[in-house]
Scaffold this motif. Structure first.
Motif, PDB file in Angstrom:
ATOM      1  N   HIS A 198      64.241 -31.165  56.798  1.00 39.11           N
ATOM      2  CA  HIS A 198      65.019 -30.209  57.586  1.00 39.11           C
ATOM      3  C   HIS A 198      65.360 -30.807  58.948  1.00 39.11           C
ATOM      4  CE1 HIS A 198      62.721 -26.919  55.162  1.00 39.11           C
ATOM      5  NE2 HIS A 198      63.763 -27.359  54.495  1.00 39.11           N
ATOM      6  N   LEU A 199      64.350 -31.407  59.585  1.00 35.34           N
ATOM      7  CA  LEU A 199      64.585 -31.968  60.918  1.00 35.34           C
ATOM      8  C   LEU A 199      65.668 -33.057  60.858  1.00 35.34           C
ATOM      9  CD1 LEU A 199      61.005 -32.226  62.531  1.00 35.34           C
ATOM     10  CD2 LEU A 199      62.585 -30.305  62.498  1.00 35.34           C
ATOM     11  N   ALA A 200      65.645 -33.839  59.807  1.00 34.73           N
ATOM     12  CA  ALA A 200      66.656 -34.904  59.689  1.00 34.73           C
ATOM     13  C   ALA A 200      68.051 -34.298  59.539  1.00 34.73           C
ATOM     14  CB  ALA A 200      66.324 -35.807  58.496  1.00 34.73           C
ATOM     15  N   GLN A 201      68.150 -33.204  58.779  1.00 37.27           N
ATOM     16  CA  GLN A 201      69.467 -32.567  58.645  1.00 37.27           C
ATOM     17  C   GLN A 201      69.909 -31.909  59.950  1.00 37.27           C
ATOM     18  OE1 GLN A 201      69.577 -29.988  55.172  1.00 37.27           O
ATOM     19  NE2 GLN A 201      69.963 -31.766  53.866  1.00 37.27           N
ATOM     20  N   TYR A 202      68.959 -31.322  60.669  1.00 35.72           N
ATOM     21  CA  TYR A 202      69.299 -30.733  61.978  1.00 35.72           C
ATOM     22  C   TYR A 202      69.937 -31.803  62.871  1.00 35.72           C
ATOM     23  CZ  TYR A 202      65.745 -27.075  60.866  1.00 35.72           C
ATOM     24  OH  TYR A 202      64.997 -26.084  60.294  1.00 35.72           O
ATOM     25  N   ALA A 203      69.359 -32.999  62.810  1.00 34.63           N
ATOM     26  CA  ALA A 203      69.821 -34.081  63.691  1.00 34.63           C
ATOM     27  C   ALA A 203      71.262 -34.468  63.387  1.00 34.63           C
ATOM     28  CB  ALA A 203      68.903 -35.293  63.542  1.00 34.63           C
ATOM     29  N   VAL A 204      71.585 -34.533  62.105  1.00 34.18           N
ATOM     30  CA  VAL A 204      72.954 -34.895  61.731  1.00 34.18           C
ATOM     31  C   VAL A 204      73.924 -33.786  62.158  1.00 34.18           C
ATOM     32  CG1 VAL A 204      74.498 -35.379  59.782  1.00 34.18           C
ATOM     33  CG2 VAL A 204      72.174 -36.349  59.817  1.00 34.18           C
ATOM     34  N   MET A 205      73.549 -32.539  61.888  1.00 35.16           N
ATOM     35  CA  MET A 205      74.433 -31.420  62.255  1.00 35.16           C
ATOM     36  C   MET A 205      74.608 -31.325  63.770  1.00 35.16           C
ATOM     37  SD  MET A 205      73.507 -28.365  59.569  1.00 35.16           S
ATOM     38  CE  MET A 205      71.805 -28.098  60.067  1.00 35.16           C
ATOM     39  N   GLY A 206      73.515 -31.483  64.496  1.00 38.85           N
ATOM     40  CA  GLY A 206      73.580 -31.402  65.954  1.00 38.85           C
ATOM     41  C   GLY A 206      74.457 -32.500  66.543  1.00 38.85           C
ATOM     42  N   SER A 207      74.367 -33.684  65.961  1.00 37.87           N
ATOM     43  CA  SER A 207      75.185 -34.801  66.452  1.00 37.87           C
ATOM     44  C   SER A 207      76.665 -34.523  66.220  1.00 37.87           C
ATOM     45  CB  SER A 207      74.807 -36.096  65.719  1.00 37.87           C
ATOM     46  OG  SER A 207      73.487 -36.456  66.028  1.00 37.87           O
ATOM     47  N   ILE A 208      76.985 -33.988  65.038  1.00 37.29           N
ATOM     48  CA  ILE A 208      78.389 -33.676  64.747  1.00 37.29           C
ATOM     49  C   ILE A 208      78.895 -32.595  65.705  1.00 37.29           C
ATOM     50  CG2 ILE A 208      79.967 -32.707  63.007  1.00 37.29           C
ATOM     51  CD1 ILE A 208      78.194 -34.035  60.851  1.00 37.29           C
ATOM     52  N   TYR A 209      78.046 -31.593  65.980  1.00 35.54           N
ATOM     53  CA  TYR A 209      78.439 -30.515  66.896  1.00 35.54           C
ATOM     54  C   TYR A 209      78.804 -31.065  68.271  1.00 35.54           C
ATOM     55  CZ  TYR A 209      78.346 -26.063  69.413  1.00 35.54           C
ATOM     56  OH  TYR A 209      78.681 -24.977  70.177  1.00 35.54           O
ATOM     57  N   ARG A 210      77.922 -31.908  68.815  1.00 38.12           N
ATOM     58  CA  ARG A 210      78.187 -32.428  70.168  1.00 38.12           C
ATOM     59  C   ARG A 210      79.414 -33.323  70.179  1.00 38.12           C
ATOM     60  NH1 ARG A 210      74.141 -31.925  74.771  1.00 38.12           N
ATOM     61  NH2 ARG A 210      76.132 -31.094  75.438  1.00 38.12           N
ATOM     62  N   ALA A 211      79.609 -34.061  69.100  1.00 42.53           N
ATOM     63  CA  ALA A 211      80.780 -34.945  69.049  1.00 42.53           C
ATOM     64  C   ALA A 211      82.067 -34.116  68.917  1.00 42.53           C
ATOM     65  CB  ALA A 211      80.649 -35.926  67.886  1.00 42.53           C
ATOM     66  N   LYS A 212      82.075 -33.173  67.972  1.00 41.42           N
ATOM     67  CA  LYS A 212      83.302 -32.424  67.707  1.00 41.42           C
ATOM     68  C   LYS A 212      83.589 -31.372  68.782  1.00 41.42           C
ATOM     69  CE  LYS A 212      85.325 -32.723  64.180  1.00 41.42           C
ATOM     70  NZ  LYS A 212      86.420 -33.649  63.774  1.00 41.42           N
ATOM     71  N   VAL A 213      82.597 -30.578  69.116  1.00 42.20           N
ATOM     72  CA  VAL A 213      82.837 -29.434  70.005  1.00 42.20           C
ATOM     73  C   VAL A 213      82.790 -29.850  71.482  1.00 42.20           C
ATOM     74  CG1 VAL A 213      82.027 -27.126  70.658  1.00 42.20           C
ATOM     75  CG2 VAL A 213      81.978 -27.835  68.253  1.00 42.20           C
ATOM     76  N   HIS A 214      81.886 -30.780  71.806  1.00 40.73           N
ATOM     77  CA  HIS A 214      81.765 -31.182  73.213  1.00 40.73           C
ATOM     78  C   HIS A 214      82.437 -32.528  73.500  1.00 40.73           C
ATOM     79  CE1 HIS A 214      77.936 -28.476  73.404  1.00 40.73           C
ATOM     80  NE2 HIS A 214      79.040 -27.788  73.448  1.00 40.73           N
TER      81      HIS A 214
END
Lengths: 329, 329
Positions: free
Chosen positions: A151-167
């Motif tokens: 789960h933690l590994a998937q959180y990391a991928v999703m969080g990275s995409i969020y910061r790249a795309k949204v921020h």
């Protein structure tokens, strides 16, 4: 763009929610707001001035703050939260936001909106304040207290995409919340997660300590819900105790009281900066649609800001980017 | 009373350790201090004035801060820490204290001094600062990051006995560190531990939140090593960031600088109050003898205070009380 708003969720619902929606509707004429809830309560709040881009979607039930999440979402099909989730699932809204029961919103994401293929568990990812005002995305800070390394590994991928795309952040630094920075520090969960994070398609910078979170020692902070909440509540309590001590020191003499008039506004602004409640809505990442959680105490300004966040996330095609990443696995 | 001191462990060993031992020897003439370490380094520090109640016990090896604990304790039989532990096991000392490698000290407790019958895992129990200056005993804050519910229940019993015997506290309140105060809050560990704590022979007051720890929401705080360390490091980091902000506010104008002269000492004393490092030695509870861990950065005053703590614990017959409680099971 269409954003569904749970008008009945939160400490100040429906009045502040509707007021925030009204402000958002006026600011962004290209966005249609679907206010979901009890028409009889919502309609009068517009005092006859409902903008053209606001539609009330009637829902006659409400999920309360003390409702058991899974049971409530399964049984209260006509609640404002579940109806808003259904609008997203059916493509009638591009995003939904709610200031209601956090567990129920995560369940709505999971059971009504549905997971993205390949995601084991969605995660709630609020922004934590940092002293440089940039902020840090932390996940999971939702209702799931336990997590597995995967789960933690998937959180990391999703969080990275969020910061790249949204921020628009280039190569965001991912850190694993831990009790020390050395690679083999921590409990069984973090040790196993460390290995997985090293292999993930992210910019993993290793373990980070909670003592430096306010100094933004990473851009995406990975933690299980229990450790993350312990950290947040410790921050809140410590800041509050220290501030009280400073206030007492200021009240101790005539000269310090005089100076206090200058110091206090600076302290208040620092305090506000550190208050994660004021940092608005956090996305529920990993569900097949945009779901944003606003803090329970959200006022109109917070709701308006959340609509703004939803707009940015829709425009960035965040959900599609996460789905595309996980479909490749 | 005989107290063995690991003269070679800690950032300021052996000079500050020996200096502290000297002060303790002068203060308490009924206490014999066994300074364990390299005679060639220790002897000269007395400058020919070694008190009669100080004996040097030669040990020619040292366990370093980066040594792997279990390996080091097993292999370095002639290290100052292991020799001090052996003195306790053999009844040649009533207590030992060390400012050295925490993991190695816990291993020395476990493998050299030995567990009390019935105890599954010893726990390190330092005092955390609270704003009322009474302090809170927290365990486990040692090198074991993971814990089972049964471990937490045993920590609670040992911690309660410690506060009753050593601090003379009547019916100390035991709290379980959690993310909310409601009974079913938390992760799998805390939920299972909650049930066990309700059945334990202690004054269990339920879950407590990290946000109120500084306000002493309980007298004995139960946590696993990971969560406890996350909490401690968040406290430390948050206090430091807030204090820095206050300092900047004070430097912002002539008047505030003037007032700062009055405010600063008060802030410094609050800061010192919150610094858990200054709160001295914590016992390793559950081993069959008194083992005290001093902070790595301990100076002479901290070492002297630790000897004082050891004396109190010896006089209170702490170890016997814990053994008696667990032998009844």
């Amino acid at each position: 763009m269409r954003v569904a708003i749970d008008a009945m969720g939160g400490d100040h619902a429906p009045s502040q929610i509707v007021k925030g929606a009204l402000a958002a509707a006026r600011e962004w004429s290209d966005t249609e707001l679907l206010l979901v809830g009890d028409t009889a309560q919502i309609e009068p709040l517009f005092e006859g001035n409902k903008p053209a881009n606001v539609t009330i979607v009637h829902a006659d039930d409400v999920i309360g703050p003390d409702d058991e999440p899974v049971k409530a979402v399964r049984r209260k099909k006509r609640s404002s939260m579940v109806v808003a989730g259904t609008l997203v699932r059916e493509g009638k809204a591009d995003a939904m936001l709610s200031a209601g029961n956090t567990g129920a919103l995560m369940t709505t994401g999971l059971l009504i909106v549905g997971r993205i293929d390949g995601i084991e568990r969605p995660a709630l990812a609020p922004m934590l304040p940092t002293m440089d005002d940039v902020g840090m995305l932390a996940l999971d800070l939702g209702a799931n207290m336990d997590a597995k390394p995967e789960h933690l590994a998937q959180y990391a991928v999703m969080g990275s995409i969020y910061r790249a795309k949204v921020h628009g952040m280039n190569n965001p630094r991912v850190g694993l919340l831990n009790v020390g920075t050395e690679a083999m520090k921590g409990n069984e969960l973090t040790k196993a997660a460390y290995t997985l994070l090293e292999q993930a398609p992210i910019n993993f910078i290793g373990n980070v300590e909670s003592r430096d979170v306010l100094l933004r020692n990473c851009d995406v902070l990975i933690c299980d819900g229990f450790a993350g909440n312990i950290m947040l509540k410790t921050m809140e309590g410590t800041a509050s105790v220290v501030m009280r001590g400073v206030r007492d020191a200021i009240m101790s003499s005539f000269l310090t009281k005089l100076a206090g008039a200058i110091i206090k506004p600076k302290l208040a602004s620092m305090r506000a900066k550190m208050d994660y409640k004021e940092h608005g809505a956090g996305p529920l990442l990993g569900v097949n649609g945009l779901v944003l959680k606003c803090h329970g105490s959200s006022n109109d300004q917070a709701v308006k800001n959340a609509v703004g966040k939803a707009r940015t996330a829709i425009q960035s095609r965040l959900v599609e980017a996460i789905a595309s990443e996980f479909s490749r696995k």
